[in-house]
Scaffold this active site. Structure first.
Site, PDB file in Angstrom:
ATOM      1  N   ARG A 278       7.408   2.694 -17.529  1.00 54.89           N
ATOM      2  CA  ARG A 278       8.295   1.765 -18.222  1.00 54.89           C
ATOM      3  C   ARG A 278       8.655   2.214 -19.636  1.00 54.89           C
ATOM      4  O   ARG A 278       9.814   2.174 -20.041  1.00 54.89           O
ATOM      5  CB  ARG A 278       7.595   0.399 -18.290  1.00 54.89           C
ATOM      6  CG  ARG A 278       8.448  -0.753 -18.770  1.00 54.89           C
ATOM      7  CD  ARG A 278       7.605  -2.030 -18.908  1.00 54.89           C
ATOM      8  NE  ARG A 278       6.661  -2.177 -17.830  1.00 54.89           N
ATOM      9  CZ  ARG A 278       6.940  -2.719 -16.645  1.00 54.89           C
ATOM     10  NH1 ARG A 278       8.144  -3.179 -16.419  1.00 54.89           N
ATOM     11  NH2 ARG A 278       6.006  -2.809 -15.715  1.00 54.89           N
ATOM     12  N   ARG A 313      13.105  -7.459 -10.514  1.00 58.23           N
ATOM     13  CA  ARG A 313      12.099  -7.983 -11.436  1.00 58.23           C
ATOM     14  C   ARG A 313      12.332  -9.442 -11.818  1.00 58.23           C
ATOM     15  O   ARG A 313      11.381 -10.216 -11.843  1.00 58.23           O
ATOM     16  CB  ARG A 313      11.989  -7.101 -12.688  1.00 58.23           C
ATOM     17  CG  ARG A 313      11.509  -5.668 -12.392  1.00 58.23           C
ATOM     18  CD  ARG A 313      11.282  -4.863 -13.659  1.00 58.23           C
ATOM     19  NE  ARG A 313      10.113  -5.320 -14.371  1.00 58.23           N
ATOM     20  CZ  ARG A 313      10.114  -6.109 -15.409  1.00 58.23           C
ATOM     21  NH1 ARG A 313      11.260  -6.506 -15.938  1.00 58.23           N
ATOM     22  NH2 ARG A 313       9.011  -6.510 -15.967  1.00 58.23           N
ATOM     23  N   CYS A 343      20.908 -14.431   0.053  1.00 59.56           N
ATOM     24  CA  CYS A 343      20.654 -15.796   0.512  1.00 59.56           C
ATOM     25  C   CYS A 343      19.250 -16.232   0.096  1.00 59.56           C
ATOM     26  O   CYS A 343      18.409 -16.583   0.933  1.00 59.56           O
ATOM     27  CB  CYS A 343      20.810 -15.896   2.022  1.00 59.56           C
ATOM     28  SG  CYS A 343      22.441 -15.373   2.561  1.00 59.56           S
TER      29      CYS A 343
HETATM   30  C1  LIG Z   1       2.669   1.638 -11.950  1.00 59.88           C
HETATM   31  C2  LIG Z   1       1.678   2.608 -12.463  1.00 59.88           C
HETATM   32  C3  LIG Z   1       1.941   3.329 -13.633  1.00 59.88           C
HETATM   33  C4  LIG Z   1       3.156   3.083 -14.493  1.00 59.88           C
HETATM   34  O1  LIG Z   1       3.098   1.833 -15.094  1.00 59.88           O
HETATM   35  P1  LIG Z   1       4.091   1.466 -16.299  1.00 59.88           P
HETATM   36  O2  LIG Z   1       3.801   0.031 -16.556  1.00 59.88           O
HETATM   37  O3  LIG Z   1       5.464   1.717 -15.826  1.00 59.88           O
HETATM   38  O4  LIG Z   1       3.727   2.337 -17.458  1.00 59.88           O
HETATM   39  C5  LIG Z   1       1.038   4.314 -13.993  1.00 59.88           C
HETATM   40  N1  LIG Z   1      -0.076   4.560 -13.282  1.00 59.88           N
HETATM   41  C6  LIG Z   1      -0.376   3.872 -12.167  1.00 59.88           C
HETATM   42  C7  LIG Z   1      -1.619   4.195 -11.431  1.00 59.88           C
HETATM   43  C8  LIG Z   1       0.484   2.870 -11.725  1.00 59.88           C
HETATM   44  O5  LIG Z   1       0.179   2.169 -10.627  1.00 59.88           O
END
Ligand SMILES: *Cc1c(COP(=O)(O)O)cnc(C)c1O
Length: 430
Positions: A278, A313, A343
């Site tokens: 993210r 989201r 829907c």
């Molecule tokens: C989803 C996930 C991430 C990334 O998470 P962010 O919130 O996008 O930084 C990193 N490592 C693992 C193991 C994840 O499941």
């Protein structure tokens, strides 16, 4: 955060021609902004051995992944297609972390074939590596977050009592000792407490816990932990009034903790790994939609030409995504729900949101779709996923994924016939 002013200016310069040429809807990603966030990592962790492994699930497109690889980032994968994507982006060996859970032998074999750094999520994963007969000389062990206790005001990847991820602390020494007997020479530890954190505190908490486990491992079995992986989870301010994550502050605090731990234990400083998704690309993408319908029924509805297939989201987590209207600055505001065509009544990008007045045909931007947006989209109701564009640093705009077509939706109905007759089915029956 609502997109940066710089991204807004860059997008504004290309929006009309891009809309005319490519049509709506589309996600568009900002190469310049992504590069700036990569540089911010380097600055924040200057002087501390670190590496960021971008979580491929956040933006699984080989073109932006290649940009990240060129910037020195590795990748974090958890499935066969994600491993293939990382390889396609040019990653080799320990550029790739494989942080899977409930892992199959086929997945482990693929990760081993690429020389990926395997993050062992459970004792049974280690058993599978032994059964495959290929225990690599470097392994990372994911530690169950149950030992973290409660983090006031912060969220876990599930509850620590019910989290499915990681090796419980009381099994850690045992499995690491076995790993050493099977030839593992280089050890790492991993912990991820959650996602979307806007303060550094949970990461410092994981680091403390991992360093504690590292000290315990060293005392009990002489194993030196060479790297600690703090997972993903660095948050971005989706709402305009939310704080920006203090990455430089986290970098400094982590550097201090590592140095004092190393001094105290007479051990080398472990390297710090992250698997952010993210934070790296989230703010650098926008979903560009067009108003299909203005509807008035109790509430005012702005129906746009994208929905949960492009971004789920808001529907899934009631997550806030900022909404703006290009050219809407001088218009009166109104309170509306911005909705898609599914829907499902939760197919709403925004509810009771005050935005400039819109009419059929206007463009509406949904912000912060650079991570966990298109990749989470789904085909329910036969809704197809939109195209992805890349706004290059040189100002050009490139299509990096076409929109799904109806033929894609029907692709899995095209297969060689396979049918077991009743007599074949009764073979071996009592
Ligand atoms: C989803 C996930 C991430 C990334 O998470 P962010 O919130 O996008 O930084 C990193 N490592 C693992 C193991 C994840 O499941």
């Amino acid at each position: 955060m609502p997109m940066s002013e710089d991204f807004a200016l860059r997008l504004d310069a290309v929006l009309q021609p891009a809309v005319e040429r490519f049509g709506t809807p589309f996600h568009i990603y900002d190469e310049q902004g992504i590069g700036e966030t990569c540089a911010a990592f380097d600055t924040a962790f200057e002087g501390t051995p670190y590496r960021e492994h971008f979580a491929v699930k956040a933006l699984p497109n080989p073109i932006p992944l290649r940009l990240l690889a060129e910037r020195g980032l590795g990748f974090d994968c958890s499935s066969l297609p994600e491993l293939a994507l990382a390889a396609k982006a040019g990653a080799v060996g320990h550029d790739i972390c494989f942080t899977s859970n409930n892992t199959s032998s086929a997945e482990l074999a693929a990760a081993l074939a690429l020389g990926a750094l395997i993050n062992v999520d459970d004792v049974t994963v280690f058993d599978k590596l032994v059964a495959i007969g290929d225990v690599p000389d470097t392994l990372c062990f994911r530690v169950h977050p149950g030992i973290a206790g409660s983090l006031v005001g912060e969220s876990y990847l599930g509850n620590p009592d019910s989290a499915k991820f990681g090796v419980p602390a009381d099994q850690l020494i045992g499995v690491c000792a076995r790993a050493r007997r099977h030839g593992v020479r280089h050890f790492g530890l991993h912990m991820m407490l959650g996602s979307g954190f806007l303060s550094g505190q949970p990461f410092l908490r994981s680091l403390d816990l991992l360093l504690e486990q590292a000290a315990r491992l060293h005392e009990s079995s002489g194993i030196t932990v060479e790297f600690v992986n703090l997972g993903g989870g660095i948050g971005i301010p989706y709402r305009p009034d939310e704080p920006v994550f203090d990455l430089a502050g986290l970098g400094m605090a982590i550097g201090d903790k590592l140095s004092s731990w190393a001094r105290r234990h007479g051990l080398p400083r472990p390297t710090v790994l992250f698997e952010s998704g993210r934070y790296v690309t989230g703010p650098h993408g926008v979903l560009v939609t067009r108003v299909l319908n203005r509807m008035s029924k109790g509430r005012e509805y702005v129906g746009v030409d994208a929905g949960m297939s492009a971004l789920m989201r808001p529907g899934m987590y009631a997550a806030y995504h900022h909404v703006t209207v290009p050219g809407g600055a001088g218009r009166p505001h109104e309170i509306v729900d911005v909705v898609g065509s599914l829907c499902e009544n939760n197919d709403k990008f925004a509810q009771q949101r005050e935005i400039p007045a819109t009419a059929e045909g206007d463009l509406v931007l949904i912000h912060d779709t650079g991570a966990h947006a298109l990749s989470m989209g789904f085909n329910y109701n036969g809704r197809l996923r939109p195209q992805e564009l890349l706004l290059r640093a040189d100002g050009s705009v490139e299509r990096i994924r076409r929109a799904e077509a109806e033929s894609d939706y029907f692709a899995t109905l095209d297969f060689p016939p396979l049918r077991l007759s009743p007599s074949e089915l009764s073979v071996g029956a009592a």
